[in-house]
Design a protein around this motif. Structure first.
Motif, PDB file in Angstrom:
ATOM      1  N   VAL A  76      -5.312  -1.378   5.457  1.00  0.00           N
ATOM      2  CA  VAL A  76      -4.938  -0.433   6.504  1.00  0.00           C
ATOM      3  C   VAL A  76      -4.940   0.992   5.948  1.00  0.00           C
ATOM      4  O   VAL A  76      -4.401   1.251   4.867  1.00  0.00           O
ATOM      5  N   TRP A  77      -5.525   1.899   6.722  1.00  0.00           N
ATOM      6  CA  TRP A  77      -5.517   3.336   6.436  1.00  0.00           C
ATOM      7  C   TRP A  77      -4.656   4.018   7.494  1.00  0.00           C
ATOM      8  O   TRP A  77      -4.893   3.871   8.698  1.00  0.00           O
ATOM      9  N   CYS A  78      -3.672   4.796   7.058  1.00  0.00           N
ATOM     10  CA  CYS A  78      -2.678   5.382   7.961  1.00  0.00           C
ATOM     11  C   CYS A  78      -2.441   6.839   7.582  1.00  0.00           C
ATOM     12  O   CYS A  78      -2.461   7.185   6.391  1.00  0.00           O
ATOM     13  N   PRO A  79      -2.193   7.731   8.542  1.00  0.00           N
ATOM     14  CA  PRO A  79      -1.829   9.107   8.202  1.00  0.00           C
ATOM     15  C   PRO A  79      -0.615   9.139   7.282  1.00  0.00           C
ATOM     16  O   PRO A  79       0.397   8.475   7.540  1.00  0.00           O
ATOM     17  N   ALA A  80      -0.721   9.920   6.206  1.00  0.00           N
ATOM     18  CA  ALA A  80       0.324   9.919   5.183  1.00  0.00           C
ATOM     19  C   ALA A  80       1.688  10.267   5.752  1.00  0.00           C
ATOM     20  O   ALA A  80       2.710   9.670   5.373  1.00  0.00           O
ATOM     21  N   GLY A  81       1.735  11.224   6.666  1.00  0.00           N
ATOM     22  CA  GLY A  81       3.007  11.681   7.193  1.00  0.00           C
ATOM     23  C   GLY A  81       3.649  10.751   8.192  1.00  0.00           C
ATOM     24  O   GLY A  81       4.771  11.021   8.643  1.00  0.00           O
ATOM     25  N   GLU A  82       2.969   9.665   8.555  1.00  0.00           N
ATOM     26  CA  GLU A  82       3.526   8.724   9.527  1.00  0.00           C
ATOM     27  C   GLU A  82       3.644   7.313   8.956  1.00  0.00           C
ATOM     28  O   GLU A  82       3.928   6.361   9.695  1.00  0.00           O
ATOM     29  N   ALA A  83       3.444   7.163   7.653  1.00  0.00           N
ATOM     30  CA  ALA A  83       3.473   5.840   7.045  1.00  0.00           C
ATOM     31  C   ALA A  83       4.838   5.171   7.175  1.00  0.00           C
ATOM     32  O   ALA A  83       4.925   3.948   7.371  1.00  0.00           O
ATOM     33  N   ASP A  84       5.909   5.949   7.094  1.00  0.00           N
ATOM     34  CA  ASP A  84       7.241   5.348   7.205  1.00  0.00           C
ATOM     35  C   ASP A  84       7.446   4.711   8.575  1.00  0.00           C
ATOM     36  O   ASP A  84       8.132   3.686   8.693  1.00  0.00           O
ATOM     37  N   THR A  85       6.870   5.309   9.606  1.00  0.00           N
ATOM     38  CA  THR A  85       6.988   4.724  10.935  1.00  0.00           C
ATOM     39  C   THR A  85       6.237   3.405  11.021  1.00  0.00           C
ATOM     40  O   THR A  85       6.710   2.448  11.636  1.00  0.00           O
ATOM     41  N   LEU A  86       5.059   3.342  10.400  1.00  0.00           N
ATOM     42  CA  LEU A  86       4.318   2.084  10.399  1.00  0.00           C
ATOM     43  C   LEU A  86       5.084   1.018   9.616  1.00  0.00           C
ATOM     44  O   LEU A  86       5.104  -0.150  10.011  1.00  0.00           O
ATOM     45  N   ARG A  87       5.733   1.413   8.536  1.00  0.00           N
ATOM     46  CA  ARG A  87       6.486   0.450   7.739  1.00  0.00           C
ATOM     47  C   ARG A  87       7.677  -0.126   8.518  1.00  0.00           C
ATOM     48  O   ARG A  87       8.009  -1.302   8.388  1.00  0.00           O
ATOM     49  N   ASP A  88       8.324   0.710   9.326  1.00  0.00           N
ATOM     50  CA  ASP A  88       9.519   0.273  10.044  1.00  0.00           C
ATOM     51  C   ASP A  88       9.519   0.850  11.454  1.00  0.00           C
ATOM     52  O   ASP A  88      10.310   1.739  11.779  1.00  0.00           O
ATOM     53  N   PRO A  89       8.604   0.375  12.306  1.00  0.00           N
ATOM     54  CA  PRO A  89       8.484   0.986  13.643  1.00  0.00           C
ATOM     55  C   PRO A  89       9.729   0.845  14.492  1.00  0.00           C
ATOM     56  O   PRO A  89      10.016   1.710  15.327  1.00  0.00           O
TER      57      PRO A  89
END
Length: 217
Positions: A76-89
């Motif tokens: 998975v490739w994710c915007p760096a500044g939003e990775a925390d949201t993907l980790r714990d939506p």
């Protein structure tokens, strides 16, 4: 290039399967929901998923990320500044009637200016914040296409009434896309039908106001 659009989930989000004609490798952009539907499409067309690209981490764009990874092993490739949201939506997505959502820790963080090479493509990462804090657009200039998430729609633009949104930044992002890519460029958006930059330059009221007054209000 072969692009297949699948509209998924309660919010009617567009997920895209992207492959080279004649290739058995594919990339998915913004798998928002309905992993079984997307897996069935991969099987139907004889495609192996090589990567999952996320434009931003609103729930309707990431709902199937973890399930697709589990089924295919695709990273998975994710915007760096939003990775925390993907980790714990679920920590930030408290929408009545939606969720809970499975989080995922992305293998790759992207920023504007990066290039993601997958399935025979070199996706250019363009920073397009505004609808979300670190939204990105994935561009294939040689193919005349951009995967713009929730930046620009047919006749409209992404909403900016959610936490972390900024209307001025969104309009600057749209102006950047108009300046970077020609009018024939196909816009593969996160919702509604595909369009072109030229069509939106001519007919989209937000874009018309942006070009006339610099606001897009």
């Amino acid at each position: 290039m072969d692009v297949r659009m699948y509209t998924v989930g309660m919010i009617q989000e567009n997920a895209f399967l992207v492959s080279q004609e004649g290739s058995d490798e594919a990339v998915v952009v913004d798998p928002g929901a309905e992993a079984p539907k997307l897996l069935a499409a991969l099987k139907e067309h004889g495609l192996t998923l090589k990567g999952i690209l996320v434009t931003h981490t609103h729930f309707d764009h990431i709902g199937a990320v973890a399930d697709l990874h589990d089924a295919t092993g695709a990273e998975v490739w994710c915007p760096a500044g939003e990775a925390d949201t993907l980790r714990d939506p679920n920590a930030v997505m408290r929408w009545q009637g939606f969720g809970p959502f499975r989080g995922y820790d992305p293998e790759h963080l992207v920023r504007g200016g990066d290039v993601v090479s997958l399935a025979g493509f070199d996706f250019q990462v363009v920073s397009t914040p505004g609808h979300s804090p670190d939204h990105v657009t994935y561009a294939l200039p040689d193919e005349g296409a951009i995967f713009s998430g929730d930046v620009l729609f047919q006749g409209s633009v992404g909403r900016t009434d959610l936490p972390g949104c900024d209307h001025g930044r969104l309009m600057r992002s749209i102006k950047d896309l108009l300046d970077r890519f020609d009018d024939a460029t196909t816009v593969c958006p996160g919702h509604m039908a595909p369009t072109t930059l030229g069509q939106e330059r001519r007919t989209n009221p937000f874009v018309l106001d942006l070009l006339a007054n610099g606001t897009g209000a």
